[in-house]
Design an enzyme around this catalytic site. Structure first.
Site, PDB file in Angstrom:
ATOM      1  N   HIS A  82       0.813  -1.222   0.000  1.00 24.52           N
ATOM      2  CA  HIS A  82       0.000   0.000   0.000  1.00 24.52           C
ATOM      3  C   HIS A  82       0.844   1.269   0.000  1.00 24.52           C
ATOM      4  O   HIS A  82       0.287   2.369  -0.069  1.00 24.52           O
ATOM      5  CB  HIS A  82      -0.936   0.019   1.215  1.00 24.52           C
ATOM      6  CG  HIS A  82      -1.937  -1.089   1.245  1.00 24.52           C
ATOM      7  ND1 HIS A  82      -2.712  -1.416   0.162  1.00 24.52           N
ATOM      8  CD2 HIS A  82      -2.280  -1.965   2.236  1.00 24.52           C
ATOM      9  CE1 HIS A  82      -3.498  -2.442   0.478  1.00 24.52           C
ATOM     10  NE2 HIS A  82      -3.251  -2.792   1.722  1.00 24.52           N
ATOM     11  N   ALA A  83       2.153   1.140   0.100  1.00 23.64           N
ATOM     12  CA  ALA A  83       3.020   2.323   0.077  1.00 23.64           C
ATOM     13  C   ALA A  83       3.193   2.811  -1.355  1.00 23.64           C
ATOM     14  O   ALA A  83       3.526   2.044  -2.256  1.00 23.64           O
ATOM     15  CB  ALA A  83       4.377   1.994   0.689  1.00 23.64           C
TER      16      ALA A  83
END
Length: 300
Positions: free
Chosen positions: A120-121
């Site tokens: 999710h980064a």
């Protein structure tokens, strides 16, 4: 030899009492040793990754904010963790764990990271328990060092690998595949090379049938020489955040399908663990342990 990245920092830098199941990072290596699936010599302890490799994937502005602990309150809130130097050090160590495991996979066919899968980064921000994206960093490291020409990311966490999709969108040498819950986090999905959104309540039979079809589609379009596998176990029926209905055996069959694919193609594979949020941490550990059993059975 099956090489596995593990560091005590994986657990001990996480905030005490947080809902993220930090116990699994300590319990999983213990379980592997208890069952004699592996021995102490199988583990290696990664050190923080050199920032030049972080900057192949993340913006200098964002990395500077992390280094100086200067994220805004809203940026911190999006990550889901209170920001600390220990947390940043943890993420940078996870990056090295995945990069080094990928290098070991080139030698042995497969290697693992007890942590990782921080999909999710984004290049310029963190989200969803992820500050830095070890999947994208590892893919870029392999390509930059001419260790690989075509990297396939197979992301089977229940949540879409939105950060990975965004970072790799314009790189034709990285193929991103995400199979995830249609109505689950993140609500705004990014565009992977191939996305497969599945409905709430999907069980073993349907899930595995869909996965087989998707893998066949990928191989018609892309010929990988390295695979990164995000093997999140939040697809389990018992998972608090997953909303699917898969059993432990279903997860085992899923992992077997991916590992057998890599072996049949004679393509090295690096596995990172991803999410898992069942109330009973023993279920999380057992679901993760299965992929290590499979790795030993298939490769060693």
């Amino acid at each position: 030899m099956l090489k596995i990245a593990y560091s005590p920092i994986y657990k001990h830098s996480l905030p005490v009492g947080h809902r993220f199941p930090m116990e699994k990072y300590e319990l999983l290596p213990g379980q592997l040793l208890h069952e004699a699936i592996v021995h102490e010599e199988n583990f290696f302890e990664p050190h923080p990754l050199d920032e030049k490799w972080i900057l192949t994937t993340h913006t200098a502005e964002y990395w500077n904010k992390l280094e100086n602990l200067s994220l805004s309150k809203s940026e911190i809130r999006a990550t889901g963790f209170p920001l600390s130097k220990e947390l940043v050090d943890r993420e940078v160590t996870i990056l090295q764990g995945s990069v080094q495991a990928a290098v070991f996979a080139l030698k042995y066919g497969i290697a693992m990271n007890i942590a990782g899968g921080t999909h999710h980064a984004f290049a310029d921000r963190g989200e969803g328990f992820c500050l830095l994206n070890d999947i994208a960093v590892t893919a870029n490291y392999l390509l930059a060092n001419q260790l690989s020409k075509k990297v396939l990311v197979i992301d089977l966490d229940v949540h879409q690998g939105n950060g990975t999709a965004s970072i790799c969108a314009n790189n034709s040498d990285i193929y991103t595949f995400s199979m995830h819950g249609e109505k689950n986090y993140p609500m705004r999905k990014e565009i992977s090379n191939l996305d497969c959104a599945i409905p709430d309540g999907t069980g073993d039979e349907l899930y595995l049938s869909i996965l087989q079809t998707q893998l066949e589609i990928i191989l018609k379009d892309f010929s990988p020489d390295f695979i990164i596998y995000q093997s999140g176990v939040d697809v389990l029926e018992s998972d608090k955040l997953g909303r699917l209905s898969m059993s432990i055996d279903g997860v085992k069959n899923r992992d077997s399908m991916v590992l057998n694919l890599a072996k049949s193609l004679q393509v090295p594979i690096m596995c990172c663990m991803g999410g898992g949020y069942s109330a009973n941490v023993a279920k999380i550990v057992e679901a993760h342990t299965q992929v290590y059993r499979l790795a030993q059975d298939l490769y060693f």
